[in-house]
Design an enzyme around this catalytic site. Structure first.
Site, PDB file in Angstrom:
ATOM      1  N   HIS A 124       0.809  -1.229   0.000  1.00 46.44           N
ATOM      2  CA  HIS A 124       0.000   0.000   0.000  1.00 46.44           C
ATOM      3  C   HIS A 124       0.841   1.278   0.000  1.00 46.44           C
ATOM      4  CE1 HIS A 124      -3.193  -2.799   1.149  1.00 46.44           C
ATOM      5  NE2 HIS A 124      -4.091  -1.833   1.036  1.00 46.44           N
ATOM      6  N   GLY A 173      -1.373  -2.323  -5.382  1.00 45.89           N
ATOM      7  CA  GLY A 173      -2.461  -3.274  -5.183  1.00 45.89           C
ATOM      8  C   GLY A 173      -3.763  -2.609  -4.795  1.00 45.89           C
ATOM      9  N   HIS A 174      -3.707  -1.407  -4.214  1.00 38.19           N
ATOM     10  CA  HIS A 174      -4.904  -0.656  -3.838  1.00 38.19           C
ATOM     11  C   HIS A 174      -4.884   0.690  -4.550  1.00 38.19           C
ATOM     12  CE1 HIS A 174      -8.175   1.161  -1.734  1.00 38.19           C
ATOM     13  NE2 HIS A 174      -8.256   0.217  -0.811  1.00 38.19           N
ATOM     14  N   HIS A 234     -12.590  -6.381  -4.956  1.00 44.34           N
ATOM     15  CA  HIS A 234     -12.678  -5.488  -3.800  1.00 44.34           C
ATOM     16  C   HIS A 234     -13.349  -4.188  -4.230  1.00 44.34           C
ATOM     17  CE1 HIS A 234     -11.186  -2.793  -0.606  1.00 44.34           C
ATOM     18  NE2 HIS A 234     -10.988  -3.882   0.130  1.00 44.34           N
ATOM     19  N   GLU A 286     -14.384  -8.163   0.860  1.00 42.03           N
ATOM     20  CA  GLU A 286     -15.045  -6.846   0.819  1.00 42.03           C
ATOM     21  C   GLU A 286     -15.435  -6.505  -0.621  1.00 42.03           C
ATOM     22  OE1 GLU A 286     -13.067  -4.559   4.566  1.00 42.03           O
ATOM     23  OE2 GLU A 286     -11.917  -4.499   2.702  1.00 42.03           O
ATOM     24  N   GLU A 302     -19.574  -1.495   2.538  1.00 45.70           N
ATOM     25  CA  GLU A 302     -18.566  -0.734   3.273  1.00 45.70           C
ATOM     26  C   GLU A 302     -18.756   0.762   3.073  1.00 45.70           C
ATOM     27  OE1 GLU A 302     -13.706  -0.157   3.442  1.00 45.70           O
ATOM     28  OE2 GLU A 302     -14.538  -1.914   2.436  1.00 45.70           O
ATOM     29  N   CYS A 304     -16.579   3.101   3.064  1.00 45.28           N
ATOM     30  CA  CYS A 304     -15.596   3.649   2.119  1.00 45.28           C
ATOM     31  C   CYS A 304     -15.995   3.406   0.670  1.00 45.28           C
ATOM     32  CB  CYS A 304     -14.222   3.054   2.380  1.00 45.28           C
ATOM     33  SG  CYS A 304     -13.375   3.750   3.822  1.00 45.28           S
ATOM     34  N   CYS A 378     -10.145   2.772   8.199  1.00 45.53           N
ATOM     35  CA  CYS A 378     -10.224   3.579   6.986  1.00 45.53           C
ATOM     36  C   CYS A 378     -11.493   4.425   6.922  1.00 45.53           C
ATOM     37  CB  CYS A 378     -10.131   2.684   5.751  1.00 45.53           C
ATOM     38  SG  CYS A 378     -11.300   1.306   5.725  1.00 45.53           S
ATOM     39  N   CYS A 379     -12.622   3.900   7.448  1.00 47.08           N
ATOM     40  CA  CYS A 379     -13.913   4.558   7.224  1.00 47.08           C
ATOM     41  C   CYS A 379     -14.120   5.832   8.036  1.00 47.08           C
ATOM     42  CB  CYS A 379     -15.052   3.567   7.466  1.00 47.08           C
ATOM     43  SG  CYS A 379     -15.099   2.213   6.259  1.00 47.08           S
TER      44      CYS A 379
END
Length: 589
Positions: A124, A173-174, A234, A286, A302, A304, A378-379
């Site tokens: 990340h 990857g994200h 995801h 997710e 989610e 996010c 994260c949220c």
């Protein structure tokens, strides 16, 4: 293409009051949690200022950057300087952690230095840099403060040296870095940042990531971007990637990018969106499920993901001017995102199911009740930074018009080429559908006002093909939207919802809570009588939903008639969480 305008939201309106609560409660809460959860200690330990062990996920640094971004937008909104000392402290800390190459990420530097840029599918690093860039740009724009921007640009310079044209090929990857690089380009004018964003988008789907048992779809690495027409894997990663791809289109005008983004958007919003504006039907990974796979009780949904989709839909709105994108943003703001934080502004949902069974147990990131923080946090800071910039999503400008996308009590400064003065919008929407608009000042000749007419209010108003009603507001204009309660049925291919209805009023989705039912009446036994219209509103925006009961021995309704109080989904759980349902069986199916 449309250009954003910023609205000043009144604290007397729904969105403005939420912004005020965000500033007074949510931002301070997040700052406290950054300390309590170990995020700041993670930075301190790298430079010997703390002996604590690393805490949190590999991307925990991003929680700090999101909160900084929220603070930046709040400074720009209110002009406050209450955060200056905190910003001095945390930005100074980030600066001390940054090494001589420009690199700054505490999990790599303090735990696994050998993994620097070595496992991009999991580390990340670019995702964290993306949030650093967005926070830095926000702080410079909103507060005229560039110390964090200098740190972000040094790290970005390192990224160019590693992954720029002619160098190593790699993608994160994200996704997140793509949209951040485009925003950095917009802010600084550095063409190479736009070039690097395009390079990373062009490289995705070429098999550069070691996907392991998760598979390439989880990472959106299964197809090149220009061939991927359905949303997979995801959910947050997919939607962040889409926001970045749409940003690239907005800067380059490459039609193929817009074409594929239209196809993806239609796939997401016609086949994979919950009625609340939530996304992701599978707890595992997710992830998005199959088309029409939308179970209420097992929805991951989610927070996010709804925020990421709002970012993407806003960019699609700017690109096309079509009201359907603003319709979805409205649905997300007033339902899925609003439900993710409680009335105090200090407790949050990570997962937002549309049904809570009485015996449902807590799961990781999916507790029965809102939590003050999460191990994967994260949220909460994501909600905070979004609410702080609500005013940016209300309106935009074209060559000869001001467009209103979201209805809120607000003032909008007119850009010079459209006139001078302020467009005033007065409303208690969505409590009522009345919106009064007037110009304090003057409009340039030929300038019009374009008002979004939501799909649910088109019986008496006929907008243009793009979904906007054009009016001349020089003498004022009063818009009346139809916010009468209505029954909504799911698409017939959603197996989990066959025979069920949901209650909506304007943009608001309602639910029934067990705590509102008479003693002895179980929420699982309710059947809605759709032949009777919903009753008048009660105190607190509750609506009476006519219902009966199923016999315990089968699916035959008894003659017992009930007036069941339904409440906005956004408020559920504020008085307890025994059980809840959005979709309820109907008596005619």
């Amino acid at each position: 293409m449309l250009r954003p305008l910023t609205a000043r939201l009144s604290p007397h309106g729904v969105l403005g009051a939420w912004q005020q609560r965000n500033a007074e409660a949510t931002i301070p809460h997040c700052i406290t949690q950054l300390e309590a959860s170990g995020v700041l200690d993670n930075f301190r330990r790298v430079v010997g200022e703390s002996g604590a062990a690393y805490r949190g996920f590999v991307f925990a640094d991003s929680d700090l950057y999101k909160v900084i971004e929220a603070v930046a937008w709040e400074i720009g909104r209110s002009g406050t300087n209450r955060w200056d000392a905190w910003l001095d402290e945390v930005i100074g800390l980030v600066g001390r952690v940054q090494d001589s190459t420009g690199y700054v990420m505490t999990w790599i530097q303090g735990v696994h230095p050998e993994k620097r840029f070595a496992e991009l599918e999991w580390t990340h690093e670019m995702y964290v840099l993306g949030h650093l860039i967005q926070a830095a740009v926000a702080l410079d724009r909103a507060a005229g403060r560039d110390d964090l921007l200098r740190i972000a640009r040094r790290f970005t310079d390192l990224l160019h040296r590693h992954f720029g044209p002619g160098r190593e090929e790699g993608v994160c990857g994200h996704p997140e870095i793509e949209t951040a690089l485009v925003e950095l380009y917009r802010h600084t004018g550095e063409e190479r940042d736009l070039t690097l964003a395009q390079r990373m988008i062009d490289l995705r789907g070429l098999g550069l990531l070691k996907t392991g048992h998760f598979g390439a779809q989880y990472f959106q690495d299964h197809l090149p971007v220009r061939q991927a027409r359905t949303a997979v894997g995801h959910a947050v990663r997919q939607l962040y990637l889409n926001a970045g791809v749409t940003d690239l289109y907005l800067e380059t005008g490459e039609k193929e990018l817009l074409e594929v983004q239209r196809a993806q958007w239609e796939n997401v919003h016609q086949r994979k969106m919950y009625i609340t504006g939530a996304y992701g039907s599978r707890h595992r990974d997710e992830a998005f499920g199959d088309d029409y796979e939308l179970p209420s009780d097992r929805a991951y949904a989610e927070t996010c993901a709804s925020i990421a989709d709002l970012h993407w839909s806003w960019r699609m709105l700017l690109a096309t001017g079509e009201s359907r994108y603003a319709d979805v943003i409205e649905r997300e703001i007033h339902n899925a995102i609003a439900a993710s934080v409680d009335a105090s502004g200090t407790r949050f949902f990570y997962s937002n199911p549309l049904q809570l069974r009485p015996d449902r147990y807590d799961e990781e990131n999916a507790p029965r009740e809102r939590a003050a923080w999460y191990a994967c946090a994260c949220c909460p800071p994501n909600v905070t930074r979004l609410v702080a910039q609500f005013g940016a999503y209300v309106a935009s400008e074209g060559d000869d018009e001001v467009r209103i996308h979201q209805y809120a009590d607000a003032d909008i400064d007119l850009p010079a080429h459209l006139g001078e003065g302020v467009l005033e919008m007065r409303t208690d929407y969505p409590s009522s559908g009345t919106v009064e608009l007037s110009v304090r000042g003057r409009l340039a000749p030929g300038v019009r006002l374009a008002l979004r007419i939501p799909d649910w209010s088109r019986g008496t108003l006929t907008p243009d093909e793009d979904g906007y009603l054009r009016v001349d507001p020089r003498t004022g204009f009063r818009l009346e939207l139809d916010v009468r309660p209505r029954w909504t049925r799911a698409h017939p291919r959603v197996d989990a919802l066959r025979g069920c209805v949901a209650l909506e009023r304007g943009p608001i989705v309602y639910c029934v809570e067990q705590s509102s039912l008479p003693e002895g009446v179980a929420i699982e036994d309710l059947v809605i009588d759709v032949t009777v219209p919903p009753g008048p509103e009660l105190t607190g925006h509750r609506i009476e939903a006519p219902a009966g009961l199923y016999q315990a021995s089968g699916r035959v309704p008894t003659s017992t008639a009930l007036a069941v109080p339904a409440v906005p989904f956004a408020t559920w759980g504020n008085t307890g969480s025994r059980a809840m349902r959005v979709w309820l069986p109907a008596n005619d199916l």
